[in-house]
Design a protein around this motif. Structure first.
Motif, PDB file in Angstrom:
ATOM      1  N   ILE A  10      15.701  -8.795   0.090  1.00 44.49           N
ATOM      2  CA  ILE A  10      16.550  -9.621   0.957  1.00 44.49           C
ATOM      3  C   ILE A  10      15.715 -10.493   1.884  1.00 44.49           C
ATOM      4  CG2 ILE A  10      18.228  -9.532   2.860  1.00 44.49           C
ATOM      5  CD1 ILE A  10      19.343  -7.007   1.528  1.00 44.49           C
ATOM      6  N   ILE A 187      22.869  -3.055   4.273  1.00 46.48           N
ATOM      7  CA  ILE A 187      21.485  -2.977   3.804  1.00 46.48           C
ATOM      8  C   ILE A 187      20.932  -1.564   3.986  1.00 46.48           C
ATOM      9  CG2 ILE A 187      19.140  -3.805   4.261  1.00 46.48           C
ATOM     10  CD1 ILE A 187      20.485  -6.524   5.045  1.00 46.48           C
ATOM     11  N   ILE A 199      25.008  -5.524  -2.604  1.00 41.83           N
ATOM     12  CA  ILE A 199      23.597  -5.489  -2.217  1.00 41.83           C
ATOM     13  C   ILE A 199      22.864  -4.356  -2.932  1.00 41.83           C
ATOM     14  CG2 ILE A 199      22.061  -4.977  -0.274  1.00 41.83           C
ATOM     15  CD1 ILE A 199      24.038  -6.562   1.499  1.00 41.83           C
ATOM     16  N   ILE A 206      18.191 -11.850  -2.817  1.00 39.83           N
ATOM     17  CA  ILE A 206      19.376 -12.169  -2.022  1.00 39.83           C
ATOM     18  C   ILE A 206      18.906 -12.878  -0.747  1.00 39.83           C
ATOM     19  CG2 ILE A 206      21.347 -11.270  -0.725  1.00 39.83           C
ATOM     20  CD1 ILE A 206      21.311  -8.843  -2.600  1.00 39.83           C
TER      21      ILE A 206
END
Length: 213
Positions: A10, A187, A199, A206
């Protein structure tokens, strides 16, 4: 996937206004060869559409597909396809409509927003829909939020989770401090709302575009 693996996947964008998101999308189209872009519905993407549609891009080679839509006539004010058609009317982009029970083409990049309840596309924490994750289920499913929101009391069509994560890259564009908290918790796997499932399941990079308002 471990917390460390999720975090490594991420990136938080430095700037998250409409121009920055449009520039990110344009770079993906020009430099990374994105030719099918899945985009969200609702009002938030419109300002980004307005920026993107004015850019000098290979529009005739580009297709745009919604991640979800309300089941209404295309000229209805709640139609996401209507908003998309209006925004890109002056381009040569191909617009792909969603049809229940079909297998749409694979998107090179998937762009989603997120609701205050953690929903993405039209996959809600509680909804009436086919079981997600069944390999035999179609990639475009009919969903009904439960409860049905009074401001948009319509059944929906949505890419399912398998379709959303089958891509080379995902961007998430959100506004508001409350939504940032939901994302941070997702997350860390502190809840199992749809955005957290996305996720956790995604193996591609991402990028999160978040701003206060």
């Amino acid at each position: 996937m471990s917390d460390a693996a999720i975090s490594a996947n991420i990136t938080w964008a430095d700037c998250a206004d409409a121009a920055a998101v449009a520039a990110h999308l344009a770079a993906a189209i020009e430099r990374q060869g994105v030719r099918l872009l899945a985009v969200p519905g609702g009002s938030t993407p419109v300002a980004i559409f307005d920026k993107l549609s004015t850019m000098d891009l290979p529009w005739s080679d580009l297709s745009l597909m919604l991640t979800d839509d309300r089941i209404v006539a295309k000229d209805h004010e709640a139609s996401n396809f209507g908003k998309l058609t209006k925004a890109f009317a002056d381009s040569d982009a191909k617009l792909i409509d969603l049809t229940e029970g079909t297998t749409p083409p694979r998107a090179d990049l998937v762009w989603v927003g997120m609701g205050a309840d953690g929903h993405i596309a039209s996959l809600f924490p509680t909804m009436k829909a086919p079981v997600q994750g069944d390999e035999a289920s179609p990639l475009v499913v009919r969903t009904v939020p439960d409860p049905l929101p009074p401001e948009a009391p319509f059944e929906r069509l949505s890419l399912n989770m398998a379709a959303l994560i089958d891509t080379d890259a995902i961007i998430i564009v959100v506004r508001g401090a409350d939504k940032k908290t939901i994302l941070e918790q997702a997350i860390k796997e502190e809840h199992d709302l749809p955005v957290a499932k996305l996720i956790k399941a995604a193996s591609c990079p991402i990028t999160i575009f978040w701003s206060e308002s």
